[in-house]
Write a protein that holds these residues in place. Structure first.
Motif, PDB file in Angstrom:
ATOM      1  N   ARG A 114       5.441 -29.237 -53.418  1.00 34.27           N
ATOM      2  CA  ARG A 114       5.432 -30.579 -53.240  1.00 34.27           C
ATOM      3  C   ARG A 114       5.406 -30.992 -51.886  1.00 34.27           C
ATOM      4  O   ARG A 114       5.553 -30.574 -50.794  1.00 34.27           O
ATOM      5  CB  ARG A 114       6.871 -31.365 -53.879  1.00 34.27           C
ATOM      6  CG  ARG A 114       6.955 -30.777 -55.312  1.00 34.27           C
ATOM      7  CD  ARG A 114       8.319 -31.302 -55.822  1.00 34.27           C
ATOM      8  NE  ARG A 114       8.630 -30.766 -57.325  1.00 34.27           N
ATOM      9  CZ  ARG A 114       8.881 -31.457 -58.300  1.00 34.27           C
ATOM     10  NH1 ARG A 114       9.099 -32.602 -58.284  1.00 34.27           N
ATOM     11  NH2 ARG A 114       8.956 -30.914 -59.410  1.00 34.27           N
ATOM     12  N   LEU A 142      10.567 -36.262 -55.964  1.00 36.08           N
ATOM     13  CA  LEU A 142      11.201 -35.756 -57.414  1.00 36.08           C
ATOM     14  C   LEU A 142      10.281 -36.344 -58.636  1.00 36.08           C
ATOM     15  O   LEU A 142      10.515 -35.830 -59.527  1.00 36.08           O
ATOM     16  CB  LEU A 142      12.612 -36.274 -57.509  1.00 36.08           C
ATOM     17  CG  LEU A 142      13.527 -35.640 -56.607  1.00 36.08           C
ATOM     18  CD1 LEU A 142      15.093 -35.978 -56.850  1.00 36.08           C
ATOM     19  CD2 LEU A 142      13.276 -34.093 -56.553  1.00 36.08           C
ATOM     20  N   ASP A 143       9.530 -37.373 -58.416  1.00 35.07           N
ATOM     21  CA  ASP A 143       8.722 -37.868 -59.410  1.00 35.07           C
ATOM     22  C   ASP A 143       7.332 -37.242 -59.657  1.00 35.07           C
ATOM     23  O   ASP A 143       6.555 -37.743 -60.398  1.00 35.07           O
ATOM     24  CB  ASP A 143       8.683 -39.502 -59.072  1.00 35.07           C
ATOM     25  CG  ASP A 143       9.990 -40.192 -59.376  1.00 35.07           C
ATOM     26  OD1 ASP A 143      10.831 -39.856 -60.012  1.00 35.07           O
ATOM     27  OD2 ASP A 143      10.165 -41.241 -58.312  1.00 35.07           O
ATOM     28  N   TRP A 200      11.518 -25.148 -53.927  1.00 38.14           N
ATOM     29  CA  TRP A 200      12.657 -25.781 -53.015  1.00 38.14           C
ATOM     30  C   TRP A 200      12.952 -24.966 -51.650  1.00 38.14           C
ATOM     31  O   TRP A 200      12.847 -25.498 -50.581  1.00 38.14           O
ATOM     32  CB  TRP A 200      14.134 -25.491 -53.686  1.00 38.14           C
ATOM     33  CG  TRP A 200      15.431 -25.819 -52.822  1.00 38.14           C
ATOM     34  CD1 TRP A 200      16.187 -24.947 -52.457  1.00 38.14           C
ATOM     35  CD2 TRP A 200      15.678 -27.081 -52.663  1.00 38.14           C
ATOM     36  NE1 TRP A 200      17.254 -25.791 -51.754  1.00 38.14           N
ATOM     37  CE2 TRP A 200      17.089 -27.061 -51.718  1.00 38.14           C
ATOM     38  CE3 TRP A 200      15.338 -28.377 -52.648  1.00 38.14           C
ATOM     39  CZ2 TRP A 200      17.511 -28.004 -51.242  1.00 38.14           C
ATOM     40  CZ3 TRP A 200      15.813 -29.667 -52.343  1.00 38.14           C
ATOM     41  CH2 TRP A 200      17.018 -29.398 -51.523  1.00 38.14           C
ATOM     42  N   HIS A 206      20.314 -27.553 -54.171  1.00 42.33           N
ATOM     43  CA  HIS A 206      19.509 -27.581 -55.418  1.00 42.33           C
ATOM     44  C   HIS A 206      20.140 -26.681 -56.629  1.00 42.33           C
ATOM     45  O   HIS A 206      21.048 -25.765 -56.292  1.00 42.33           O
ATOM     46  CB  HIS A 206      18.242 -26.341 -55.163  1.00 42.33           C
ATOM     47  CG  HIS A 206      17.173 -26.227 -55.895  1.00 42.33           C
ATOM     48  ND1 HIS A 206      16.521 -25.224 -55.979  1.00 42.33           N
ATOM     49  CD2 HIS A 206      16.967 -27.108 -56.965  1.00 42.33           C
ATOM     50  CE1 HIS A 206      15.396 -25.506 -57.210  1.00 42.33           C
ATOM     51  NE2 HIS A 206      15.735 -26.613 -57.507  1.00 42.33           N
ATOM     52  N   ARG A 263      14.931 -39.681 -53.722  1.00 40.81           N
ATOM     53  CA  ARG A 263      13.960 -39.177 -54.704  1.00 40.81           C
ATOM     54  C   ARG A 263      12.573 -39.160 -54.147  1.00 40.81           C
ATOM     55  O   ARG A 263      11.823 -38.170 -54.380  1.00 40.81           O
ATOM     56  CB  ARG A 263      13.727 -40.166 -55.968  1.00 40.81           C
ATOM     57  CG  ARG A 263      15.201 -40.166 -56.794  1.00 40.81           C
ATOM     58  CD  ARG A 263      14.824 -40.969 -58.073  1.00 40.81           C
ATOM     59  NE  ARG A 263      13.805 -40.116 -59.013  1.00 40.81           N
ATOM     60  CZ  ARG A 263      14.324 -39.129 -59.773  1.00 40.81           C
ATOM     61  NH1 ARG A 263      15.521 -38.492 -59.866  1.00 40.81           N
ATOM     62  NH2 ARG A 263      13.182 -38.311 -60.254  1.00 40.81           N
ATOM     63  N   PHE A 270       9.883 -26.444 -59.014  1.00 39.40           N
ATOM     64  CA  PHE A 270      10.277 -27.059 -57.843  1.00 39.40           C
ATOM     65  C   PHE A 270      10.198 -25.712 -56.751  1.00 39.40           C
ATOM     66  O   PHE A 270      11.220 -25.086 -56.827  1.00 39.40           O
ATOM     67  CB  PHE A 270      11.575 -27.696 -57.798  1.00 39.40           C
ATOM     68  CG  PHE A 270      11.680 -28.747 -56.664  1.00 39.40           C
ATOM     69  CD1 PHE A 270      11.518 -28.361 -55.312  1.00 39.40           C
ATOM     70  CD2 PHE A 270      11.956 -29.891 -56.880  1.00 39.40           C
ATOM     71  CE1 PHE A 270      11.915 -29.259 -54.358  1.00 39.40           C
ATOM     72  CE2 PHE A 270      12.217 -30.950 -55.598  1.00 39.40           C
ATOM     73  CZ  PHE A 270      12.262 -30.369 -54.439  1.00 39.40           C
ATOM     74  N   TYR A 323      14.428 -33.523 -61.881  1.00 37.66           N
ATOM     75  CA  TYR A 323      13.023 -33.466 -61.270  1.00 37.66           C
ATOM     76  C   TYR A 323      12.295 -32.720 -62.507  1.00 37.66           C
ATOM     77  O   TYR A 323      12.909 -32.209 -63.510  1.00 37.66           O
ATOM     78  CB  TYR A 323      12.778 -32.727 -60.072  1.00 37.66           C
ATOM     79  CG  TYR A 323      13.309 -31.147 -60.065  1.00 37.66           C
ATOM     80  CD1 TYR A 323      12.414 -30.358 -60.582  1.00 37.66           C
ATOM     81  CD2 TYR A 323      14.665 -31.037 -59.635  1.00 37.66           C
ATOM     82  CE1 TYR A 323      13.122 -28.895 -60.436  1.00 37.66           C
ATOM     83  CE2 TYR A 323      15.134 -29.774 -59.525  1.00 37.66           C
ATOM     84  CZ  TYR A 323      14.455 -28.520 -59.971  1.00 37.66           C
ATOM     85  OH  TYR A 323      14.839 -27.399 -60.110  1.00 37.66           O
ATOM     86  N   HIS A 339      17.581 -27.858 -63.146  1.00 37.77           N
ATOM     87  CA  HIS A 339      16.304 -28.826 -62.506  1.00 37.77           C
ATOM     88  C   HIS A 339      16.811 -29.969 -62.239  1.00 37.77           C
ATOM     89  O   HIS A 339      16.237 -31.064 -62.655  1.00 37.77           O
ATOM     90  CB  HIS A 339      15.310 -28.848 -63.840  1.00 37.77           C
ATOM     91  CG  HIS A 339      14.832 -27.889 -64.485  1.00 37.77           C
ATOM     92  ND1 HIS A 339      14.530 -27.746 -65.908  1.00 37.77           N
ATOM     93  CD2 HIS A 339      14.600 -26.540 -64.124  1.00 37.77           C
ATOM     94  CE1 HIS A 339      14.084 -26.449 -66.477  1.00 37.77           C
ATOM     95  NE2 HIS A 339      14.087 -25.729 -65.131  1.00 37.77           N
ATOM     96  N   GLN A 340      17.801 -29.987 -61.283  1.00 35.73           N
ATOM     97  CA  GLN A 340      18.552 -31.048 -60.460  1.00 35.73           C
ATOM     98  C   GLN A 340      18.554 -30.877 -58.948  1.00 35.73           C
ATOM     99  O   GLN A 340      18.618 -29.638 -58.798  1.00 35.73           O
ATOM    100  CB  GLN A 340      19.721 -31.154 -61.136  1.00 35.73           C
ATOM    101  CG  GLN A 340      19.502 -31.877 -62.839  1.00 35.73           C
ATOM    102  CD  GLN A 340      21.036 -32.077 -63.309  1.00 35.73           C
ATOM    103  OE1 GLN A 340      22.008 -31.445 -62.669  1.00 35.73           O
ATOM    104  NE2 GLN A 340      20.995 -32.782 -64.481  1.00 35.73           N
ATOM    105  N   LEU A 341      18.882 -31.700 -58.511  1.00 33.24           N
ATOM    106  CA  LEU A 341      19.544 -31.836 -57.128  1.00 33.24           C
ATOM    107  C   LEU A 341      20.680 -32.374 -56.907  1.00 33.24           C
ATOM    108  O   LEU A 341      20.728 -33.408 -57.792  1.00 33.24           O
ATOM    109  CB  LEU A 341      18.494 -32.620 -56.057  1.00 33.24           C
ATOM    110  CG  LEU A 341      16.926 -31.952 -55.771  1.00 33.24           C
ATOM    111  CD1 LEU A 341      16.217 -32.816 -54.496  1.00 33.24           C
ATOM    112  CD2 LEU A 341      17.058 -30.694 -55.476  1.00 33.24           C
TER     113      LEU A 341
END
Length: 500
Positions: free
Chosen positions: A322, A294-295, A217, A262, A289, A215, A211, A267-269
């Motif tokens: 988000r 995520l976009d 999270w 997370h 996603r 974020f 992503y 910077h990923q799930l």
């Protein structure tokens, strides 16, 4: 002169000259081909994504087509080449088609079916993709399959045959041949050189999704936790205080489960899935996603919303906030109806009862995840009295049944390019669904970034500061929110978060 009419814009009838300029300043690719900018000081017109320095707003005139700009006397920009921009409808379709292909829509090779889903002939579909991406649908699908296979080779221990079929190849021979032809090496070479990710065993598949930071999270998981459907999904916290999301999964008739964690430093799930879902990975990851937004580009969104003093405060407190999505349209829509005129906690209780009575039992590694959400066909066949037995007023039970019948008949499959007002009007044809519910569904699961449930009492309460301590009415809030377009959905999350 065909100067841009706000109704001609992508999917939001509230957009104005100011909103177009904001999209131009952000170089927002979502609006590429939706409008063109004529710059009065140069006599040139450009696409919204042009890399030149953004001109002053007073120098800009907006047009709904390149032809209109030229009739008005503007010349095409040599840098961004307006002739390469797709039409407004095609821009929407091109990206949506890309998403569908990335989720495996052409894995069966049925071009006619995909074209019908987006309201075009196969010839028109081919032209749309050639114009937007410079490749044919088949070429685009091949690239997506190869990239997905490469991902599986590097991140999982799936057998080569499972990798090939999960990526949409009809045979291992075809997979090997295309992989070698495109990448100049055999798939086994990728696997030998791949990093070994932990957690991949014979029963679990672990993949990673990237992503754009930041974020928020923790805030997203808290939001989902308060609205988690008992038995279907659960948010848990480990000994280190790290939150994760787990749920049951049913995709294309395949049952399983997933868990999302997370990895902030990357910077990923990290997504763990049951091995039973191996052949449904492409559509499944597309859903994930979307569910976790995520976009999104949080910096672009924040830069716009921060112009409002109240929103700016919350953006500082929770950067990267988000819009939490949903795994399934019918599931979220049902929960939204259950949430009408009751508290969040009350709606959560009712949804759990609905699952307990009509859901399908399943086995997962998670104590709180025991069922699949009821099928639309099951609830459509139930009587209002049966549904009301979970503690609903008969009218609300009728609304659930009406929604289930609507979904079973395909009513929740929204055609690509449908505008937000049209989607809301379409959802409101279901007896029992009003403006708030329709906007909420559009915002959370249909991913309309400008959807805004202005009738929500929480949003009206959060906006009290705007009116000297008096809670705003729905009409007043809509007027106040006009300046937040086209990101009103994100503004709603910021306002809700401010109450927390």
């Amino acid at each position: 002169m065909d100067v841009l009419n706000i109704k001609d814009l992508q999917d939001d009838a509230t957009l104005t000259h100011e909103s177009c300029y904001r999209a131009l300043a952000a170089k927002d690719a979502r609006f590429d081909g939706v409008f063109f900018t004529g710059v009065k000081t140069t006599g040139i017109y450009c696409r919204p994504v042009c890399s030149v320095k953004t001109p002053r707003a007073s120098s800009c005139v907006f047009f709904s087509s390149a032809a209109a700009a030229e009739v008005a006397g503007f010349r095409p920009c040599l840098r961004c080449r307006p002739e390469l921009a797709p039409y407004a409808l095609q821009q929407n379709l091109a990206y949506a088609v890309w998403q569908r292909i990335a989720a495996g829509a052409l894995n069966d090779g049925d071009m006619e079916r995909l074209a019908a889903e987006v309201g075009l002939s196969s010839r028109q579909l081919r032209r749309v993709l050639l114009q937007h991406f410079g490749v044919t649908p088949v070429e685009l699908a091949q690239t997506q399959r190869l990239l997905f296979a490469k991902k599986l080779l590097q991140e999982t221990r799936l057998p080569m045959s499972d990798v090939a079929y999960a990526a949409g190849f009809g045979s291992i021979r075809r997979f090997n041949a295309l992989f070698l032809a495109r990448y100049g090496m055999a798939p086994t070479s990728i696997r030998r050189a791949a990093e070994k990710f932990p957690g991949n065993d014979l029963d679990v598949i672990t993949l990673r999704l990237a992503y754009r930071p930041p974020f928020a999270w923790t805030e997203m998981l808290h939001y989902l936790s308060g609205r988690a459907i008992a038995g279907v999904e659960a948010v848990t916290e480990d000994e280190s205080g790290h939150l994760s999301y787990a749920r049951s999964v049913r995709v294309d008739g395949i049952n399983g489960w997933l868990c999302v964690r997370h990895l902030p430093e990357k910077h990923q799930l990290e997504v763990s899935l049951s091995i039973t879902l191996a052949h449904a990975l492409m559509p499944l990851l597309a859903r994930i996603r979307s569910q976790f937004d995520l976009d999104a580009n949080p910096q672009v969104i924040a830069a716009h919303l921060a112009s409002d003093a109240l929103l700016a405060k919350q953006i500082v407190r929770t950067p990267g906030l988000r819009v939490p999505g949903a795994f399934d349209v019918f599931e979220l829509a049902s929960r939204a109806v259950l949430g009408q005129q009751v508290s969040v906690a009350g709606a959560t209780t009712l949804s759990g009862r609905l699952v307990g009575k009509f859901g399908i039992a399943t086995d997962t590694p998670f104590a709180g995840v025991t069922h699949h959400f009821p099928l639309a066909e099951r609830l459509a066949a139930a009587s209002a009295t049966e549904i009301a037995a979970i503690g609903l007023p008969v009218a609300r039970a009728e609304a659930i049944r009406n929604l289930a019948q609507f979904a079973a008949q395909g009513g929740l499959k929204i055609k690509v390019g449908t505008s937000l007002p049209d989607v809301v009007a379409h959802l409101k044809t279901v007896r029992g669904i009003g403006e708030w519910t329709a906007q909420y569904i559009a915002m959370r699961v249909l991913r309309y970034t400008d959807a805004f449930p202005a009738g929500d009492l929480g949003l009206q309460k959060a906006a009290i500061e705007f009116d000297d301590g008096v809670r705003l009415t729905e009409k007043q809030l809509l007027q106040r929110a006009a300046g937040w377009s086209p990101w009103r959905g994100y503004a709603a999350l910021l306002l809700w978060q401010s109450l927390a």
